[in-house]
Design an enzyme around this catalytic site. Structure first.
Site, PDB file in Angstrom:
ATOM      1  CD  GLN A   1      -3.220   0.791   1.968  1.00 55.23           C
ATOM      2  OE1 GLN A   1      -3.470  -0.344   2.363  1.00 55.23           O
ATOM      3  NE2 GLN A   1      -3.995   1.811   2.255  1.00 55.23           N
ATOM      4  CG  ASP A   2       1.180   3.996   2.858  1.00 59.36           C
ATOM      5  OD1 ASP A   2       1.031   2.920   3.494  1.00 59.36           O
ATOM      6  OD2 ASP A   2       0.871   5.097   3.344  1.00 59.36           O
ATOM      7  N   PRO A   3       4.680   3.231   2.094  1.00 50.61           N
ATOM      8  CG  PRO A   3       6.363   4.550   1.179  1.00 50.61           C
ATOM      9  CD  PRO A   3       4.875   4.412   1.235  1.00 50.61           C
TER      10      PRO A   3
ATOM     11  CG  ASN B   1      -3.675   5.213   2.691  1.00 50.08           C
ATOM     12  OD1 ASN B   1      -2.986   4.850   1.748  1.00 50.08           O
ATOM     13  ND2 ASN B   1      -4.994   5.096   2.686  1.00 50.08           N
TER      14      ASN B   1
END
Length: 219
Positions: A61-63, A131
């Site tokens: 999804q994201d870091p 996010n």
């Protein structure tokens, strides 16, 4: 972004004004606050794993939004952090052991170097704000990366964990590639379909069946 064999296909597919907007977004956000990963690692996934070598795509999804932990590779976490590892990578390691692979550290760089594209759908994150960059700039780029990989003639494995990643299945040609969908490895969902899904051995079985070398998941 360093020039790789992803570069030209991306420029051919994305709208003409996309890259200037992307550069503006990067410059502005990194000037205004603490953003992860380090700016020189934003595109590390496609820099470490050229299209010509890509055999497996794992979509995140994201870091990680904590200092020093994002590496530009989905799910990867620095081996220097021996404690308090994210629960998702701990659960990935548990599933690896269940499948007969011994992966003690959480740095997945060696996977990337073997052809596993560890792609976050959103490539940056503000500190402690998971996010927060969703919907800002990155999804057109990362969706095209998935489409380019799908359009490539060599059969690949796409590993989609959780509802967010599974939405990307519509971008993939399932008649040519293996799509493995399962619950996310986070503690909230790992016991509801991630554990026991055997994504790593299934991936290697498919690679061997299609005349490709398997991934050494223990590295």
């Amino acid at each position: 972004m360093k020039k790789t064999d992803w570069s030209q296909p991306l420029r051919n597919r994305l709208a003409e004004g996309y890259f200037p907007k992307m550069i503006e977004f990067i410059n502005q956000t990194y000037q205004e606050g603490k953003i992860y990963p380090p700016e020189n690692q934003i595109f590390r996934a496609i820099e470490l794993t050229p299209l010509a070598q890509t055999k497996v795509i794992i979509v995140g999804q994201d870091p990680y939004p904590q200092p020093g932990k994002a590496q530009g590779l989905a799910f990867s976490y620095p081996a220097t952090f021996k404690v308090n590892r994210p629960d998702s990578i701990v659960n990935i390691q548990k599933e690896l052991r269940e499948e007969g692979f011994s992966k003690e550290d959480s740095d997945l760089t060696a996977w990337a170097e073997q052809g596993v594209l560890l792609l976050n759908a959103v490539l940056t994150v503000p500190e402690f704000a998971s996010n927060a960059h969703a919907g800002k700039i990155w999804e057109p780029l990362t969706d095209e990366i998935i489409k380019i990989a799908s359009d490539d003639e060599r059969p690949k494995v796409f590993i989609l964990w959780g509802g967010f990643a599974r939405k990307k299945a519509k971008l993939i040609d399932g008649s040519k590639h293996l799509i493995l969908e399962a619950a996310h490895p986070s503690p909230l969902s790992a016991s509801r379909g991630f554990f026991g899904s055997h994504p790593f051995s299934k991936t290697n079985d498919f690679l061997v069946q299609t005349g490709q070398s398997p991934i050494d998941w223990s590295k």
